[in-house]
Design a protein around this motif. Structure first.
Motif, PDB file in Angstrom:
ATOM      1  N   HIS A  19       0.841  -1.191   0.000  1.00  0.00           N
ATOM      2  CA  HIS A  19       0.000   0.000   0.000  1.00  0.00           C
ATOM      3  C   HIS A  19       0.874   1.238   0.000  1.00  0.00           C
ATOM      4  O   HIS A  19       1.959   1.245   0.567  1.00  0.00           O
ATOM      5  CB  HIS A  19      -0.879   0.044   1.266  1.00  0.00           C
ATOM      6  N   ASP A  20       0.378   2.275  -0.615  1.00  0.00           N
ATOM      7  CA  ASP A  20       0.970   3.607  -0.519  1.00  0.00           C
ATOM      8  C   ASP A  20      -0.116   4.468   0.091  1.00  0.00           C
ATOM      9  O   ASP A  20      -1.017   4.926  -0.604  1.00  0.00           O
ATOM     10  CB  ASP A  20       1.385   4.123  -1.887  1.00  0.00           C
ATOM     11  N   ALA A  22      -3.481   4.970   1.440  1.00  0.00           N
ATOM     12  CA  ALA A  22      -4.717   4.221   1.222  1.00  0.00           C
ATOM     13  C   ALA A  22      -4.739   3.523  -0.137  1.00  0.00           C
ATOM     14  O   ALA A  22      -5.606   2.698  -0.397  1.00  0.00           O
ATOM     15  CB  ALA A  22      -5.918   5.155   1.341  1.00  0.00           C
ATOM     16  N   GLU A  23      -3.780   3.833  -0.998  1.00  0.00           N
ATOM     17  CA  GLU A  23      -3.772   3.256  -2.343  1.00  0.00           C
ATOM     18  C   GLU A  23      -3.215   1.834  -2.332  1.00  0.00           C
ATOM     19  O   GLU A  23      -2.091   1.586  -1.885  1.00  0.00           O
ATOM     20  CB  GLU A  23      -2.935   4.115  -3.291  1.00  0.00           C
ATOM     21  N   TYR A  24      -3.991   0.898  -2.821  1.00  0.00           N
ATOM     22  CA  TYR A  24      -3.590  -0.505  -2.915  1.00  0.00           C
ATOM     23  C   TYR A  24      -2.673  -0.669  -4.129  1.00  0.00           C
ATOM     24  O   TYR A  24      -3.007  -0.235  -5.229  1.00  0.00           O
ATOM     25  CB  TYR A  24      -4.847  -1.369  -3.067  1.00  0.00           C
ATOM     26  N   LEU A  25      -1.509  -1.305  -3.929  1.00  0.00           N
ATOM     27  CA  LEU A  25      -0.548  -1.481  -5.009  1.00  0.00           C
ATOM     28  C   LEU A  25      -0.433  -2.921  -5.488  1.00  0.00           C
ATOM     29  O   LEU A  25      -0.036  -3.162  -6.615  1.00  0.00           O
ATOM     30  CB  LEU A  25       0.832  -0.997  -4.565  1.00  0.00           C
ATOM     31  N   CYS A  44      -0.045  -7.456  -9.165  1.00  0.00           N
ATOM     32  CA  CYS A  44       0.583  -6.145  -9.041  1.00  0.00           C
ATOM     33  C   CYS A  44       1.166  -5.772 -10.392  1.00  0.00           C
ATOM     34  O   CYS A  44       1.311  -6.622 -11.271  1.00  0.00           O
ATOM     35  CB  CYS A  44       1.673  -6.132  -7.973  1.00  0.00           C
TER      36      CYS A  44
END
Length: 103
Positions: A19-20, A22-25, A44
């Motif tokens: 994660h970055d 709240a962004e799911y990577l 990914c």
């Protein structure tokens, strides 16, 4: 900041999520099969593949597991290009892989 978090809710799978904020990577997951760790889930972008694979392999070495198999047909070429294996998608020694360093 990119965080790689271990999933502790699912006891059947060993999983990391990237994660970055709240962004799911992406994520990677696998299971133990005797003395071998089988990586059978990876989602990914190619940019995060190397880091996620190294993170989960490192966890295996910390727990005394030294062999891995990649059951990821869609990612075979990418993983080969990153140097995780040459022929068959098997790593006979995770420790030897890390001992050779990056590059």
């Amino acid at each position: 900041m990119i965080e790689i978090l271990q999933n502790k809710e699912n006891s059947d799978k060993i999983e990391f999520r990237a994660h970055d904020g709240a962004e799911y990577l992406g994520r990677i997951a696998g299971r133990l099969d005797g003395d071998m760790f089988v990586i059978d889930e990876l989602e990914c972008g190619d940019f995060f593949t190397d880091g996620l694979v190294r993170a989960i392999l490192n966890l295996m070495t910390l727990h005394g597991i030294d062999k891995a198999r990649f059951d990821l047909p869609k990612h075979t070429e990418c993983l080969k290009n990153l140097g995780f294996f040459r022929g068959e998608p098997v790593m006979e020694s995770i420790n030897a892989f890390f001992d050779k360093g990056c590059g």
